[in-house]
Every structure is written in structure tokens, then in C-alpha cells.
Scaffold this active site. Structure first.
Site, mmCIF file in Angstrom:
data_model
loop_
_atom_site.group_PDB
_atom_site.id
_atom_site.type_symbol
_atom_site.label_atom_id
_atom_site.label_comp_id
_atom_site.label_asym_id
_atom_site.label_seq_id
_atom_site.Cartn_x
_atom_site.Cartn_y
_atom_site.Cartn_z
ATOM 1 N N ARG A 77 14.049 -6.639 -17.927
ATOM 2 C CA ARG A 77 13.057 -6.378 -18.819
ATOM 3 C C ARG A 77 12.495 -7.829 -19.357
ATOM 4 N NH1 ARG A 77 15.136 -1.867 -22.857
ATOM 5 N NH2 ARG A 77 14.643 -1.172 -21.402
ATOM 6 N N ARG A 85 16.176 -6.519 -30.221
ATOM 7 C CA ARG A 85 15.613 -6.316 -28.819
ATOM 8 C C ARG A 85 14.209 -6.686 -29.088
ATOM 9 N NH1 ARG A 85 17.456 -1.254 -26.083
ATOM 10 N NH2 ARG A 85 19.528 -1.344 -25.882
ATOM 11 N N LYS A 104 22.047 -0.937 -30.831
ATOM 12 C CA LYS A 104 20.887 -1.461 -30.027
ATOM 13 C C LYS A 104 20.088 -1.906 -31.488
ATOM 14 C CE LYS A 104 18.742 2.446 -28.240
ATOM 15 N NZ LYS A 104 18.447 3.072 -26.907
ATOM 16 N N LYS A 109 16.059 -2.495 -33.530
ATOM 17 C CA LYS A 109 14.713 -2.454 -33.150
ATOM 18 C C LYS A 109 14.094 -2.503 -34.638
ATOM 19 C CE LYS A 109 15.123 0.539 -29.426
ATOM 20 N NZ LYS A 109 14.099 2.061 -28.518
ATOM 21 N N CYS A 113 8.279 8.192 -20.751
ATOM 22 C CA CYS A 113 9.167 7.232 -20.107
ATOM 23 C C CYS A 113 9.223 6.815 -19.037
ATOM 24 C CB CYS A 113 10.779 7.167 -20.984
ATOM 25 S SG CYS A 113 11.399 8.808 -20.219
ATOM 26 N N CYS A 137 15.983 5.108 -13.663
ATOM 27 C CA CYS A 137 16.607 5.382 -15.444
ATOM 28 C C CYS A 137 18.238 6.402 -14.639
ATOM 29 C CB CYS A 137 15.871 5.941 -16.308
ATOM 30 S SG CYS A 137 17.058 6.109 -17.287
ATOM 31 N N CYS A 141 15.528 12.204 -21.480
ATOM 32 C CA CYS A 141 16.354 12.973 -21.627
ATOM 33 C C CYS A 141 16.173 12.541 -23.408
ATOM 34 C CB CYS A 141 17.238 11.912 -21.023
ATOM 35 S SG CYS A 141 18.036 10.235 -21.821
ATOM 36 N N CYS A 190 13.779 7.449 -25.356
ATOM 37 C CA CYS A 190 12.576 5.214 -25.160
ATOM 38 C C CYS A 190 11.607 6.126 -25.162
ATOM 39 C CB CYS A 190 12.877 5.526 -23.924
ATOM 40 S SG CYS A 190 14.135 5.304 -23.135
#
Ligand code: SF4
Length: 1448
Positions: free
Chosen positions: A943, A1012, A1077, A1079, A1298, A1304, A1343, A1347
Site C-alpha cells: 500500500r 496511516r 492503527k 486514521k 473492500c 485479504c 469481514c 475497511c
């Protein structure tokens, strides 16, 4: 009532040892096959049934199987292609015990081709006759070991008296009866006057033909014998022909085919049911001296020679009479029985006798099966579309199905096409010669001369040959000069342009390269291209007829030396297909392109085709390659491998040809991958066994052994298994531990005590590392084996009773464990402790169940009273990995050097996330590789970090190249407005990162427990504001970047700081980095295209009265990730806590992040995001902490308004006069697809574009900052590649998914590949209700990590298992409100059943401007979600609506 087909199928089934059934054109299925399948349910017979595809070679199948069979039957609807194939082998087939049952309809042209080669030929008109003749034919073939053709009509359903099943075999095997000549009722019978025509040659009328001797008499006797036995058994006459009419006719009509009875004075009609052997004496018997005329009436659409076999037989017979006694013979064809009416016959009688055949009525084409245009299965058009796309007018499919109408069914065969091509090439050569001759003619005009010489020069040029040719034709037509040469040239005008000539066929041709005509085409040396479409799915490859070995047409052609060969798969690499067909066209000789398109049936969804293709390509079953022999002649490498694996036989060929070294050179990673096929699991299992044997020997000779086996996908079952093993050791037991799949049935049967620990994957399936043994156990149980007489076992099963809330799904709870427990008992094992069931929903989660089960284990061994200090090692967590990593180094560099595996060390895979790299494996082929004992197909996702989502054309071109050279040829625009590559293998990681770096981009902190990629609104029309927020986004991103030099050192080969000592320092993050994470998004109202409230930190731009950026409202605590069934996890939308200036922004971001760093939950990653920290600390306390770190309070929040969170598609002009166009890229996937070459189109734009590209968080692309003079060119390219198509429904334009499968690792269900398919169906509902252009925000993820931000969508689907989703409703249209679970588990039919009435009601009852998410709350379908913590309250819909939907 019964049809002839069912009667014939029944006799064939009961009488034969082997049946070969010919399949019709797809999508039809064989009528016989249906009968066989229902017979298999009722009959005790089990003949072997083989099927031959249309275009296959039934002859070789019959020859291969026929000699060993007592009786072999072939059943077919007599498609012309099938019969023609049989003709090739007819001579050999004739001496087999074989019946060819051929169904016909209004035409005997094809089946009569077999007449001269097969000894017996029977024709049945009615179902009863078909039944009786089937018996007769079976008996005849079986007893005489000779082939019989049995042709029957299947038009009518009549009552049929059938032979009982129990009597069929005795009848076939009974003694042969002696012929009794005329005593048995099988004689010809004159129905009109009842006089018998005896089979011995006397008809009781004239008795003059007994002396005629025929060479067919021996065969006729055999027929007679079989017919006699049949008559004795069925007690019905079975005559070779029947006579209808007066005893002294003036005309005798011999009818062959479906001829209705007609009564005409003086005319007798002889209907034949035996065509071969037809004795002259029998013929003469029914032509009395009174007859002066004989008409032979045959049901034929066409006959290629002047006279038919029956005509010749009759002429032969009649010529045995004296000249003066010979009647005149007339041959007549017909096709439709309705044409055989008395009037038509009378007209024939009145007409003067003709020596040529006469046609009765017109030839029917439409009614004849063989003349229908063959159906081309829809998937196959993917290839034909590519050919027409690439070659346009030049394309000539030489065996096009359309030719069938004119040329008959043979027109689709390669022989026919080859003949056609040969003729066309000859004609083109003649055209060239004629033009050259014309050049030599003195009197032609200079203009004509010029055009002639021009055409000769450009005649091989694809474009010019046509244009100059057209000019030449015009000039010739208007020329005053006349010459036969000009006439000839004009007659050949069609050949002026060059053509790309293709023969398209199926893999059925590959079964017999010689008989199919493929060999001739390959060996012809002609400039012809052959496209062979192989449709056999990889997963069905082993169920194909093992006796019919498909030859590799590619290898065969490569061995010819001068043939271009390519193996392609449109669903794997579209670009490679294009390249291959263009190269094939350029090759001046034969080319063979093998094209893969696997599907079971025509309705197979594209997704299935895609998966099957992937499996086949990745497993090397269908390698993608191109072989160009011209290159070899030029001293270059002729072989190019375009996929990563090759089949053994191809590899051997390349070895032989010394091309493998080149292959390895061009793809260095293959060398190791080809040899390192011993998977991790296999090696690990061996190592463990050896270790265990050693341990057994030296450590615990006396202690009872306990083997602990686990199957675990998520790690929880493994954790419990390890705990059990450690505690066992501490109690003095000899314990060992491994995965369930590390044991085979054999090794398990040697064990005494085994404890199993397993969790659940997918829909009640065992986890990945237990599936092989589970399958083996099931198979052993099916075989009734009892291998575990020694084994004592107990099972601990982990699951979540809440995961499948519907009562009908309750059995999925702990299913693998329960199944294993029962299966082991069935196989002879004995439980030493009852199964333990762990439920995530229990007070202590699975620990609750474990605490009950574990003591039972110790009791068994008598060690339950032993007091031990539990010395369990601390689990290694992400926190340990980070701290021990040396600022994100770990052993990544060493791992990259290790060529023995495609993976990195598990702890390094946690660290590479901080470098923007995720290790993944191809989920589509995981099972397959596991079954092969090889490690998963590891690859990496990379990414890129693109703050603000802006990139230059140069950067775009580089991304495009990286995807092709290092990735899977595509790339994705993500929900964090950046680039993502998939399928990068380990050896390509470093080059990829270096190439990303070359265009001044990086991947640092694109993933991992850090801040991120910072995203910002695309706002096309507000140019100045965009520049300000974009700079702000870049600034914040740079401010919060990790400072480690590991990234540069590992990927960019920069030296470590100060030699070997790691001197890094992370001023913001420290060595533990963040708990999870983080964001950040920057939104510019009124658009919330970044979903600012779904981020940990959101900046909402506030513009002052002058239109300048004044600062930002600060929103904190948004986050999407959830764990199914775990109510401690929930999504949350951010709270606005105040206002800061632009200058304060970076510090505000830093302090919020640091407050989270120091207060986030590091003990539980599922509870570590900022949203939980805020809810735990309280919003005010968190804000106070931030302000105290800042040293000043935030100003009060200012007012703002959002009205949407979707992108603004189409053209717009910014306030600086430059132009922007937002393109719709479904789910952000940049790839070339048939008819949508988006990747190429965007590359073309990047080549000329002088502005920038903006990537959006909704996964679309804006081509931005286009100057006015460049607009037309950009528009032209957009139109050329269909990138300007925005004619989609509002629903599709507002959708987002996603990645999920196949890359994934966390995906539980499809998302990117499935949402477009679902939208196809839901948008129909919207259109029906007049909502085509209404925007409804629909999102899907594979899932619950979320995302694609599903929890703020108006409608969302979150994957639970393949095909199963949680359905959520009621999100705010501009991302301001969470939705809520409406149904915990739905599949597609339920989704549609729920949405149909809901959308209809929305269309009828919505208020002005009311959005769908608001409507479903107002209408009472779902409760509104007021805060994340209350997300689970009121879920599942409300009151009557819940019931209504449940009923639906
Ligand atoms: S939502 Fe889940 S399945 Fe989809 S990309 Fe994210 S982690 Fe993978």
C-alpha cells in the site's frame, strides 16, 4: 404413452454393457442421458455410460471400449457432426457388437452415410417399432458381433408395450433359432390384402424371384434369425418392410423415411424398415409384373451424389429382370411428411418420367436439427469479442456457426474451414496475379496503373490493402477500358483487403487431433489462426473420461516447429490474450491459441469462471505462455512464460528444447519455486515426528504419552492446545503437540491418548490445518473401516453460539469438534473424556468451557491431584514484537534473502505492515495447495502512502508499470485514497518499493500501529481551498511519520545509522508505537466524501466569510472495526470536540495521537482503538488530557453542514478555471476487462496529462487540473476507453466494497467481486420503482473490520462466511449516523426478499428529499443508532416489520 427415445434408451440401458451417449450442442442436454439417469434409480442394471461431447470423436471411444463388451450401444440425436465422425471409423466399427441408435427428424441425409459401411441398417417410424427394432438390433449385434444402425423418428408419443426388464438379458443370451422362412411372422405383410410376402423369396403371387442369388443373402439370414427370435419373444410382427395397396398395382412406391399412408388407386406403397441388407429378390417380390413404374420416395434434405443407395439397390434388382419387364424408375426426395399427399403423388404420376431426382415440395431448413445455427455458449463470446475488437472488419471466422445454414453442419469443422481458407488464399493469389497482369497492359490509364502498383506494394498491409483496394475497385468500375482481366479482378474484389483468418473450436478437437482435422490445419503451413477454447473446469479435470486422453494441442503444435502457439486465459490476463492474438495474426503460418474458459454450464456466474481460471493458472494446469518460432530463427528466445507455473509435460518439452534455462532466467523466482514444493506443513510434520520419537526415547520412558492436536485459523484453538500440552508436561506426562493435519490415519491409529482442540471456520467447516485429516476420516467412515481400536481420545471444541442466530443454523455451533468426536467413535476410538464445548458467549469466553474440560483430561491420567505451578510462557503479542523489532527491523532483511519459502517469518509479517506491506496468500487456491502438500501461494499486498490522495501523471505511469512488472497486473484505489498492489511475490518486494521511491512516493506507515495515510476531500470546484487542505493533509502526514531508518535501510539499501548499532529514536511513537492503527481525514463541507466521522481524528474545514480556510472543527473517536458476536467491540462515529486553527492542526493531531498512545488498551488489540479509549476515559476527560498536553483549550466548534458522502461524478470547473473530471471506477479496481480497458485508458491519459490525479476515499479517480485546451483530447481518450460512462444507477454510483477474497487474509466472504453482482439485481428493483437515479449508499465488506466503512452506510453487508452476510440498515446519508444490524445472517435470496418490499415502500412513502437510511428508521424497520456503545440495542429490526421481513 412413451416416446421412441425413452423406448430406445430403455432397451439400450437394459441390453448393453457399455453405452456411449453423444451430447448435443450446449446448452441442450442429451435426452438419452435424462432417461439413463431415471433408469438408474429404478433398474438393477448398471451399464457403464460414457458421454462424448459434440465435436468429439465417438468412433475412437466405441473402438476402444467395444471389443471387450458383450454389447455396446451408441445413442445420439444424429447431429451431422457426430455421424460424419462415425463414418471415419465405420469400417472398423462394423465388426463390433454395436448398435448405433440414431434419432432423426425429417431427414435421413446424414445417417444414410453409414449405409454402405455398417452391415445392418434398420429404420423405425413409431415408438413401438423403435422398441421392437432396438431389441432386434441388440440381439443381432450381440449374437453376430456385427454393428447395426438403428434409425428412429421421435416425433410422436404412442402407447408402447415394453419387454419386462427381467427378460431382456435372457432374450439376448438365448440360443439362436434356426430361420423358418416365412413361418415366424416377421415376413413382409401386405396390409391391404393380407397376403404374406415370405422371407424366403416367394411372395405367393408370382413366385418368380426365388432363383436370384445375392451377396447379401448371408447377412440377411443372420438378420432373419435375430428377427425370428425377437418375434418369438415379443409376439409381434417385425417385418423388414410392409406393403400397402392393391396386389396388381401399376406403380410401386418404395418409401424410406417418415411416410404417411396414402391410398391411391393402382399404387402400392412399400415402407422399408430394413434398408441393409436388402436382397434383390425381396425387392422384386414386391414389384409385380403389373407395375410399369417404380418410385423411390426418400426423406432427404440433400444428397451429394446423383443417386441414393436405395435407388441403386432397386436399379440393381430391377436390372435382373428381362428388359421388357423392367418398370421405369423415378427417384423422389421429400423432407416434410405433410408434403406426401395423394395430390402430390398424382402429379408425380402424371408427369413424364425423369431421369433426374425430383424434389417433392420445398426443402425445409428450419425444421431440421442439423441445419440450425449452432448455439455459441455465452461465456465463449469473451474470446470472439476480443477477436472482433482487435481485428474489426479484417476478422474472418472461417468456420463461423452462421455458415451452417448454407453449408450444413460440416461448416463448423476444421476440415471445412481449412478448405475454405485454402480456396480464399488461392483466390487472393489469383487476384494478385491478375492485378500484376493488368499492370503489363499498355493501354490502361496512368491512374489505374498507379493504383494497381500501389495495391501490389501494400497488399499485405492491414489498413492500406483495404483502402487502396477500394480506390482501385472504384477506378476499375469507372474505367472505360474493358478487358477480361478487369472482369476477373472485379469478380475477386472481396480479396483486396488482408484478412485475419480464424478457425474457432472446442477442446473436443484435442481428443483426437487427427480425426478432428486439427492436425491438417496445423500441418497445412497456411496462414491460418486456430483458437481452441477449453472449458473443462480445473476442479472437474479428474472426473473427465479417463479413457479419452485429451492431447495437448499446444505441445503438438510446438513440435511442428513452424507454428505459433499461445496458451491464454481471459479471466487471468486480458492483456496477454490481446498480445497472443495479435502475435498469432502477425505470424505468417499456422498459429494455435489455446484459450481457457472453464465453466460447468452456461449459467455459471463469471465469478466461478474467474475462480476456476485462477486455480488452473496458479496450479500450472493451465500455464500462460507464448511460443514464437520466428524468434528462434532470429536467435532470440521463442518461449515466454506469462504465468508462474508450468505443467510437467510442458516443462519436459522446454527441457528438451533447452528453453528451461531461459525460462528460469526471465523469471528467476521460478527456479526456487519450481523445486521448493515441499510445503511448510509437510516438513514441519516430519520434523515433529522425528523430535517426538527422540523425546519418547530419552525423556519420558515411563510417563503416559499425550498427543495434543489442534486445528486453528485465528490462533485461539492453538493457544488452548499449547496450554494443555504445557500443563500436561508440568504434570509429568510425555506430551507432544501438532496440527491435526500433521497426522495421517495410519499414524493416528498408533497413538494411545490424543486430545483434539478445534475451532470453527466458515460455515461450520474445520479450520484450514485440520481439513485433510477430517476428509480422510470421513472417507474411512464411508468405507466402514475401524482403524482406531487402540485410540483413546477427547475433543475440546471452540465456537460461538451467537454467531449463527437462526435456529436452522444452530448446528454450525462447534460443528467440527462435534463431528470429529462422533467420527472418531465411529472409527473405533474410545473417549477418555466427554467432548468439551467452549462458547465465546460464556462469561469468560472459551475459558469457561475449558475449565470444565481440562480436569477431565488429568483425571484420565490420574494426575488431577498433582499440584503444579502453572508455568505458562507469556504469549508473544504485537507489543512484544514491536518492542523487540529494533524500530521495525525484526528479521525482515534476512527473510527477504530466504528463497526456500515465499513467506516471511510470522513476527516479521506484523512489522512489514508498518512498511506498508501485508503478507497474504491466495485464498482461492489455499485448499488446493494444501491438498498438494505445498505451502500456500504467498504473495504480498503493498500500500502506497499518498497524503491527500493526489499523484502526478508520472507517478501514475510508474504505478501502472509496477502492477504489470511486479504485481498481478491490476491495482486498486483504496478507501484511504491510495494505491494498493496485490500478488507481489517476495522476491519482487524490494524492487517494487524501490520503484515506488523513484517517483517520490513511499509506503512507510501505510499500515501498522501508526498514523496511516491522511485523506482529504477532492472538492474539484474549490481549487484554492483544495490546495490549502491538501497541503494541510501532507503536513499532518509528514508530522506524524515514524522516524525509524529501518525503512530506508531494508528497502532502499541505505546504510544503518552509525554502523551496526541501531540508534533510531521515535520521538512520537517510542519503541511500542501505538496500541492500534490511527486514521485521520480532512473534510470540506458540504461534502463528506472522506467519511470524516469514521476516522480516529477528523478535521472539518471551516471557511471564513472571505472564503479562506479559517481552521478546522476537530472530531475524535470514529472507527469501524468490530468482531462478529463480540459485544465489547462496536463501530463509533466521531464526536466534535472543538475548533483549531490551521497552524494549530498538526500539534492538535499529535497530542490526540499521543493521548491515545499512552491511554490505549495494549492488552487487548480488539479493544485498543481510540474509540474505546474515549469511551473508557470519557470524552471530556480525554479532551481535557489533550488540551493539557497542548497547553491551551480548543475553541468552541463552529457550525458546518454536510449533505453527501459520495463523489461528484463528471466534469466540473474549478475557481481557477481549470477542469476536472471524476470517473466511476467500480470499487477502485484498475484493470483491463473486455470492453472496458480502463487501465490502458488511464495510462493513455497519464501520458498526455499535465495536471494531477486525485484518488478518492470512495475509490474513484478524478483527472484534475486540466487546462481548457487539453479538454478535447482528454474527452477523446475517455470516450475511446469508455471511461466517460457515468450512465449508472444512483445505487451503483453510491456503492463501495473492500477487497476481501481472494487476497485479504481476513476475508470471510466475497466483497469486491460480489457487490457489483448484487447491485445488478438490486438496481433492477430500484428501476422498477422509479428510483434509477436515486442515491442509496450501499457498502459491503468481507469481514467486520469494515475497511469500506460499512457501518455508516444506509444499507450494508458485512461478510460472515462464504455467501453469508450481516445486513445493516439505517446509516446516515452523509456518514453522520451509524447503521444497525437488521439481520444477523442473510444470503442473496433473503437480501432480495427483504429489499424488494422495502424499496417499493420507500419509493411510495418517502417524504420530499428523505434518504433511504432515514426512511427505514421512520418506517420502523430499524431503530436509530445514537452512539457506538448502544449499537447492539434494538438490533434486528422492530415489531411488525421484523416479522414481515422474517416471513419474506
Ligand atoms: S474489511 Fe475485512 S475483508 Fe475487507 S479488506 Fe478489510 S480486512 Fe479484508
Amino acid at each position: 404413452m412413451s416416446s421412441a427415445t425413452s423406448s430406445v434408451a430403455r432397451v439400450a440401458y437394459l441390453a448393453s454393457d457399455i453405452i456411449v451417449d453423444s451430447q448435443p450442442t450446449l446448452p441442450s442436454t442429451s435426452q438419452f442421458a435424462k432417461e439413463y439417469s431415471s433408469l438408474s434409480a429404478t433398474s438393477s442394471r448398471r451399464p457403464t455410460i460414457l458421454s462424448v461431447p459434440l465435436g468429439g470423436d465417438p468412433g475412437s471411444t466405441l473402438l476402444r471400449n467395444g471389443s471387450a463388451a458383450g454389447l455396446i450401444s451408441f445413442t445420439s440425436s444424429a447431429a451431422a457432426q457426430t455421424v460424419i465422425r462415425l463414418v471415419l471409423d465405420a469400417a472398423e466399427l462394423s465388426s463390433l457388437p454395436l448398435v448405433l441408435h440414431l434419432a432423426v427428424k425429417n431427414d435421413l441425409s446424414e445417417v444414410l452415410l453409414l449405409h454402405s459401411a455398417i452391415p445392418f441398417f434398420l429404420v423405425s417410424r413409431t415408438p413401438q417399432q423403435a422398441h421392437d427394432n432396438s431389441l432386434l438390433a441388440s440381439r443381432l449385434a450381440r449374437t453376430e458381433k456385427k454393428a447395426v444402425v438403428h434409425v428412429f423418428y421421435n416425433a410422436v408419443n404412442d402407447p408402447v408395450e415394453v419387454i419386462p426388464e427381467s427378460e431382456v438379458q435372457p432374450f439376448l443370451l438365448s440360443e439362436k433359432l434356426a430361420s423358418t422362412n416365412g413361418m415366424n411372422g416377421h415376413n413382409g405383410m401386405n396390409e391391404h390384402n393380407g397376403h404374406a410376402i415370405s422371407a424366403n423369396g416367394t411372395n405367393g403371387l408370382n413366385g418368380h424371384s426365388a432363383t436370384i442369388v445375392s451377396p447379401g443373402s448371408e447377412l440377411f439370414k443372420l438378420y432373419e434369425r435375430a428377427a425370428l427370435s425377437t418375434v418369438v419373444r415379443i409376439r409381434r410382427a417385425c417385418p423388414p418392410f410392409s406393403v400397402h395397396g392393391p396386389s396388381e398395382p401399376h406403380t410401386v412406391i418404395f418409401g424410406l423415411g417418415d411416410i404417411p399412408s396414402v391410398d391411391i388407386d393402382g399404387v402400392s406403397i412399400v415402407s422399408l424398415s430394413l434398408l441393409t441388407p436388402l436382397l434383390p429378390s425381396r425387392i422384386l417380390d414386391v414389384i409385380p409384373p403389373s407395375a410399369s413404374r417404380v418410385i423411390i420416395l426418400e426423406q432427404l434434405q440433400r444428397w451429394n451424389t446423383k443417386w441414393t443407395p436405395l435407388y441403386l439397390e432397386l436399379v440393381n434388382a430391377i436390372h435382373q429382370r428381362e428388359v421388357e419387364q423392367r418398370p421405369h424408375i423415378q427417384s423422389v426426395y421429400f423432407s416434410d411428411p405433410a408434403q406426401v399427399i395423394p395430390l402430390a403423388i398424382l402429379k408425380l404420376l402424371q408427369a413424364a418420367p425423369s431421369s433426374a431426382p425430383i424434389q417433392l415440395g420445398s426443402t425445409s431448413t428450419s425444421s431440421n436439427l442439423s441445419l440450425e445455427v449452432p448455439h455459441v455458449p455465452k461465456h465463449e463470446s469473451s474470446y470472439t469479442k476480443i477477436l472482433s475488437h482487435v481485428f474489426g472488419e479484417r476478422l474472418e471466422v472461417s468456420n463461423s456457426p452462421d455458415l451452417v445454414l448454407k453449408q450444413g453442419a460440416i461448416a463448423t469443422s476444421p476440415e471445412f474451414a481449412l478448405g475454405r481458407v485454402r480456396g480464399q488464399l488461392d483466390q487472393r493469389n489469383e487476384l494478385t496475379r491478375s492485378v500484376q497482369k493488368l499492370l503489363e497492359v499498355k493501354d490502361i490509364s496512368p491512374e489505374l496503373h498507379k493504383l494497381c502498383s500501389q495495391w501490389v506494394l501494400v497488399k499485405d498491409d492491414d489498413a492500406k490493402s483495404r483502402s487502396v483496394g477500394n480506390e482501385l475497385i472504384t477506378a476499375l468500375e469507372s474505367s472505360k477500358f474493358s478487358s477480361p482481366i478487369i472482369d476477373r479482378i472485379l469478380a475477386l474484389r472481396a480479396h483486396f483487403p488482408t484478412r485475419s483468418r480464424w478457425i474457432i473450436g472446442s477442446d473436443a478437437w484435442s481428443y483426437d487431433l487427427g480425426a478432428s482435422g486439427l492436425h491438417h490445419a496445423i500441418a497445412s503451413g497456411l496462414n491460418i489462426n486456430i483458437l481452441i477454447i477449453d472449458t473443462l473446469p480445473y476442479t472437474s479435470r479428474n472426473s473427465a473420461d479417463p479413457h479419452r486422453r485429451k492431447q495437448d494441442a499446444g505441445l503438438y503444435a510446438m513440435n511442428h516447429g513452424d507454428v505459433y502457439v499461445a496458451s491464454v486465459a481471459v479471466y487471468s490476463s486480458y492483456a496477454q490474450v490481446l498480445q497472443a492474438v495479435m502475435e498469432a495474426d502477425r505470424h505468417k503460418g499456422p498459429s494455435v491459441v489455446l484459450a481457457y474458459l472453464p465453466y460447468q454450464n452456461e449459467d455459471a456466474p463469471a465469478l466461478e469462471v474467474l475462480k476456476e481460471t485462477k486455480l488452473a493458472v496458479d496450479a500450472g494446469y493451465w500455464p500462460l505462455y507464448r511460443w514464437d518460432p520466428v524468434k528462434e530463427a532470429q536467435g532470440k528466445e521463442p518461449f515466454a512464460l506469462d504465468s508462474d507455473a508450468v505443467k510437467n509435460d510442458l516443462q519436459q518439452f522446454l527441457d528438451r528444447q533447452n528453453h528451461l534455462s531461459q525460462l528460469v532466467r526471465s523469471k528467476p523466482e521460478l527456479a526456487t519455486e519450481l523445486v521448493s514444493s515441499l510445503g511448510e506443513n509437510v516438513k514441519e510434520a516430519r520434523r515433529k515426528k522425528a523430535q517426538q520419537a527422540y523425546d519418547d526415547l530419552v525423556v519420558s520412558l515411563d510417563a503416559p504419552p499425550l498427543v495434543v492436536l489442534y486445528a486453528s485459523d485465528g490462533g485461539t484453538a492453538e493457544k488452548f492446545a499449547k496450554r494443555l500440552a504445557n500443563r500436561g508436561k508440568a504434570r509429568g506426562l510425555s506430551t507432544s503437540i501438532g496440527t491435526i493435519d500433521s497426522m495421517s490415519i495410519d499414524t493416528l491409529s498408533q497413538e494411545e491418548y490424543v486430545a483434539f482442540v478445534t475451532s470453527v471456520a466458515g460455515q461450520g467447516e474445520p479450520p484450514q490445518n485440520g481439513r485433510t485429516l477430517f476428509k480422510a476420516l470421513n472417507a474411512a467412515a464411508l468405507r466402514g473401516e475401524k482403524p482406531f481400536s487402540k485410540l483413546r481420545y477427547s475433543v475440546f471444541a471452540l465456537g460461538d453460539s451467537h454467531y449463527w442466530p437462526r435456529p436452522e443454523d444452530a448446528h454450525y455451533y462447534n460443528k467440527p469438534g462435534k463431528d470429529l468426536d462422533a467420527r472418531l467413535e465411529q472409527l473405533g476410538g474410545e473417549r477418555f473424556a466427554d467432548i468439551g464445548l467452549a462458547d465465546d458467549q460464556d462469561a469468560d469466553g472459551p475459558d469457561t468451557g475449558y475449565k470444565v474440560w481440562e480436569p477431565l483430561v488429568w483425571k484420565t491420567f490420574g494426575v488431577d491431584s498433582i499440584e503444579v505451578k502453572e508455568a505458562e510462557p507469556d504469549p508473544i503479542t504485537n507489543e512484544h514484537i514491536k518492542a523487540a523489532s529494533g524500530y521495525l527491523r525484526g528479521t525482515i532483511a534476512e527473510g527477504l534473502e530466504d528463497t526456500s519459502t515465499g513467506a516471511l517469518d510470522p513476527s516479521d509479517t506484523q512489522l512489514t505492515k508498518f512498511h506498508g506491506i501485508y503478507q497474504q496468500d491466495d485464498r482461492d487456491i489455499r485448499d488446493e495447495r494444501q491438498a498438494q502438500g505445498v505451502e500456500p501461494a504467498y504473495s504480498f499486498m503493498i500500500r502506497v502512502r499518498t497524503p491527500g490522495g493526489v499523484c502526478t501523471p508520472e507517478q501514475w505511469l510508474q504505478m501502472d508499470r509496477i502492477a504489470d512488472e511486479h504485481g498481478n497486473g491490476t491495482f486498486k484505489i483504496t478507501t484511504r485514497a491510495t494505491f494498493q498492489f496485490h500478488g507481489v511475490i517476495k522476491q519482487h518486494l524490494k524492487p517494487s518499493i524501490q520503484e515506488i521511491n523513484k517517483v517520490l512516493l513511499d509506503t512507510l506507515a501505510a499500515c501498522g500501529d501508526v498514523n496511516r495515510n491522511v485523506i482529504c476531500s477532492a472538492i474539484p470546484s474549490l481549487s484554492r481551498l483544495h490546495a490549502q487542505v491538501y497541503n494541510f493533509a501532507k503536513l499532518v502526514s509528514a508530522h506524524l511519520l515514524p522516524r525509524t531508518t529501518a525503512y530506508h535501510e531494508i528497502w532502499l539499501d541505505k546504510k544503518m545509522v552509525a554502523g551496526e548499532a541501531v540508534k533510531d529514536f521515535e520521538p512520537l511513537y517510542g519503541e511500542f508505537y501505538l496500541p492500534r492503527k490511527f486514521k485521520i481525514a480532512v473534510a470540506v463541507p458540504p461534502t463528506n466524501d472522506v467519511d470524516v466521522f469514521a476516522n480516529d481524528l477528523g478535521f472539518i474545514a471551516i471557511v471564513d466569510e472571505q472564503g479562506e480556510l479559517a481552521g478546522f472543527n476537530v472530531a475524535i473517536g470514529g472507527g469501524m472495526g468490530v468482531t462478529h458476536g463480540n459485544k465489547k467491540t462496536y463501530p463509533r462515529v466521531a464526536d466534535v470536540i472543538g475548533f483549531c486553527t490551521v497552524q494549530q492542526g498538526p500539534a492538535v493531531a499529535e497530542k490526540i495521537m499521543l493521548t491515545q498512545r499512552d491511554n490505549g488498551n495494549r492488552a487487548d488489540r480488539k479493544n485498543a482503538r481510540l474509540k474505546y479509549t474515549i469511551d473508557r476515559m470519557g470524552l471530556d476527560a480525554f479532551k481535557a488530557e489533550v488540551e493539557s498536553r497542548l497547553g491551551y483549550p480548543l475553541a468552541p466548534a463552529r457550525s458546518y453542514t454536510f449533505d453527501r458522502n459520495i463523489d461528484d461524478f463528471g466534469w466540473s470547473t474549478g475557481d481557477d478555471g481549470r477542469h476536472h473530471v471524476m470517473l466511476f471506477i467500480e470499487n477502485g479496481r484498475i484493470q483491463d476487462e473486455p470492453d472496458r480497458d480502463f487501465k490502458t485508458g488511464l495510462r493513455e491519459i497519464a501520458k498526455i496529462h499535465k495536471g494531477t490525479f486525485r484518488l478518492t476515499a470512495n475509490q474513484h479517480i478524478m483527472v484534475s487540473e486540466i487546462s481548457t485546451e487539453d479538454v478535447p483530447e482528454i474527452k477523446r481518450i475517455l470516450a475511446k476507453y469508455k471511461l466517460d460512462n457515468l450512465n449508472h444507477t444512483g445505487l451503483r454510483l453510491s456503492s463501495s466494497a473492500c477487497v476481501a477474497f481472494p487476497t485479504c487474509g481476513l476475508a470471510m466472504a466475497e466483497s469486491e467481486r460480489y457487490l457489483p453482482v448484487l447491485i445488478d439485481k438490486v438496481e433492477k428493483v430500484c428501476e422498477e420503482n422509479g428510483l434509477r437515479n436515486d442515491s442509496i449508499v450501499m457498502r459491503m465488506t468481507g469481514c467486520p473490520n469494515g475497511c469500506a466503512r460499512p457501518y455508516v452506510a444506509e444499507v450494508a453487508f458485512v461478510g460472515k462466511a462464504p455467501g453469508s452476510y450481516s445486513m445493516l440498515l439505517g446509516g446516515g446519508y452523509y456518514g453522520q449516523r451509524l447503521n444497525k444490524i437488521y439481520r444477523e445472517t442473510v444470503s442473496e435470496p433473503e437480501i432480495l426478499a427483504i429489499l424488494k418490499p422495502m424499496i417499493k415502500r420507500y419509493a411510495l412513502e418517502r417524504n420530499e428529499g428523505e434518504h433511504f437510511g432515514d426512511f427505514v428508521i421512520r418506517a420502523g424497520y430499524i431503530a436509530p443508532t445514537t452512539s457506538g456503545k448502544e449499537w447492539y440495542e434494538g438490533m434486528g429490526g422492530e415489531g411488525q416489520y421484523r416479522e414481515a421481513a422474517a416471513a419474506a
